[in-house]
Design an enzyme around this catalytic site. Sequence first.
Site, mmCIF file in Angstrom:
data_model
loop_
_atom_site.group_PDB
_atom_site.id
_atom_site.type_symbol
_atom_site.label_atom_id
_atom_site.label_comp_id
_atom_site.label_asym_id
_atom_site.label_seq_id
_atom_site.Cartn_x
_atom_site.Cartn_y
_atom_site.Cartn_z
ATOM 1 N N ARG A 1 3.544 3.578 0.359
ATOM 2 C CA ARG A 1 3.573 2.157 0.718
ATOM 3 C C ARG A 1 2.191 1.625 1.098
ATOM 4 O O ARG A 1 2.048 0.803 2.007
ATOM 5 C CB ARG A 1 4.574 1.903 1.857
ATOM 6 C CG ARG A 1 5.994 2.322 1.554
ATOM 7 C CD ARG A 1 6.597 1.559 0.368
ATOM 8 N NE ARG A 1 7.936 2.047 0.088
ATOM 9 C CZ ARG A 1 8.228 2.976 -0.822
ATOM 10 N NH1 ARG A 1 7.254 3.512 -1.556
ATOM 11 N NH2 ARG A 1 9.458 3.370 -1.023
ATOM 12 N N SER B 1 13.317 -3.050 4.183
ATOM 13 C CA SER B 1 13.107 -1.877 5.033
ATOM 14 C C SER B 1 12.023 -2.168 6.066
ATOM 15 O O SER B 1 10.917 -2.576 5.716
ATOM 16 C CB SER B 1 12.697 -0.674 4.183
ATOM 17 O OG SER B 1 13.741 -0.311 3.314
ATOM 18 N N GLU C 1 6.759 -0.862 7.970
ATOM 19 C CA GLU C 1 6.637 -1.070 6.526
ATOM 20 C C GLU C 1 6.540 -2.561 6.233
ATOM 21 O O GLU C 1 5.778 -2.990 5.371
ATOM 22 C CB GLU C 1 7.831 -0.476 5.785
ATOM 23 C CG GLU C 1 7.743 -0.631 4.287
ATOM 24 C CD GLU C 1 8.796 0.184 3.537
ATOM 25 O OE1 GLU C 1 9.241 -0.290 2.493
ATOM 26 O OE2 GLU C 1 9.134 1.288 3.982
#
Length: 322
Positions: free
Chosen positions: A196, A245, A315
């Site tokens: 990520r 998320s 995130e």
Amino acid sequence: MSPQIGERRGWRHGSAPTSAIEETTNVPFSTRGIRGKVTQDAPLAPLVWFKAGGNADWLFEPADLEDLKEFLMRVGGRMPVMALGLGSNLIVRDGGVPGVVIRLGKAFATVEARRDKVLECGGGASGILVSSKARDAGIAGVEFLRGIPGTVGGFVRMNGGAYGREVADVLIDCDVVLPSGDFVTLPARDLEYSYRHSNLPEGAVVVAARFQGREGIPAEIGEEMDKIAAAREASQPLRTKTGGSTFKNPPGEKAWELVDRAGCRGLTVGGAQVSEKHTNFLINTGNATSADIEGLGELVREKVYGKTGVSLEWEIQRVGRP
């Protein structure tokens, strides 16, 4: 009625003399000849999934690539620049976003399937559109993009992933416009992808990307996409004001399991709540501020660390002034 100083205002050029706009609004850059829409003090809450947060100092929606390059050349690096996609993995803080927010429209939402099984994608194309075009062309390998709620620009920057695959697995290269207005093509290796994360330059706007697929059968590709869609629907609070998320999965762990073990399922701060359906999702129950949402996330991090000793990393991107 003419816009007044301090009002929220937007101009689509060609509808009013640029010189008059610049004179009455103290625009800190020349807008003469710019064909896209420039809006001062632009509300961002309607453009993000959480439906919360402050305004952008300036919002620019370019008419096309040349318009974007020209606009950023005129800004000349004097202001922060931030690209905004679908706003699905983003908290815009209540104090708003300084500088210029760039939002790519239809001109950047194209997808072309090539004979060599490469997908030429505009930075504003959604994951659903990319995967659907790939299915129709018999290109396999990018079905997972069906499960990423965002645009090409966003998931190229964040190395978006779902269901065991990520952008780093399929990206060939991407075209970006830097805050200076310069246009460059960056091969995937230069992005130095990790979980990520990429090293894409700050303020760079991804305007196009190329993904390598492989030969496949449309019906089988469609079946895989349907499975991904059904799995998301069954496990995630998709029909709420959420942001995707919230925390990265720590090595060897699942973020949602850690949140659950810490007793955070259903936890609330103001109008924000940890989802009962999937505990790695935060929800705006109706009147949450971005401070509520971010504060709830920090409270969850504190409780998880106290219970498990694991420090969760965000995130979701958090941008703007507190």
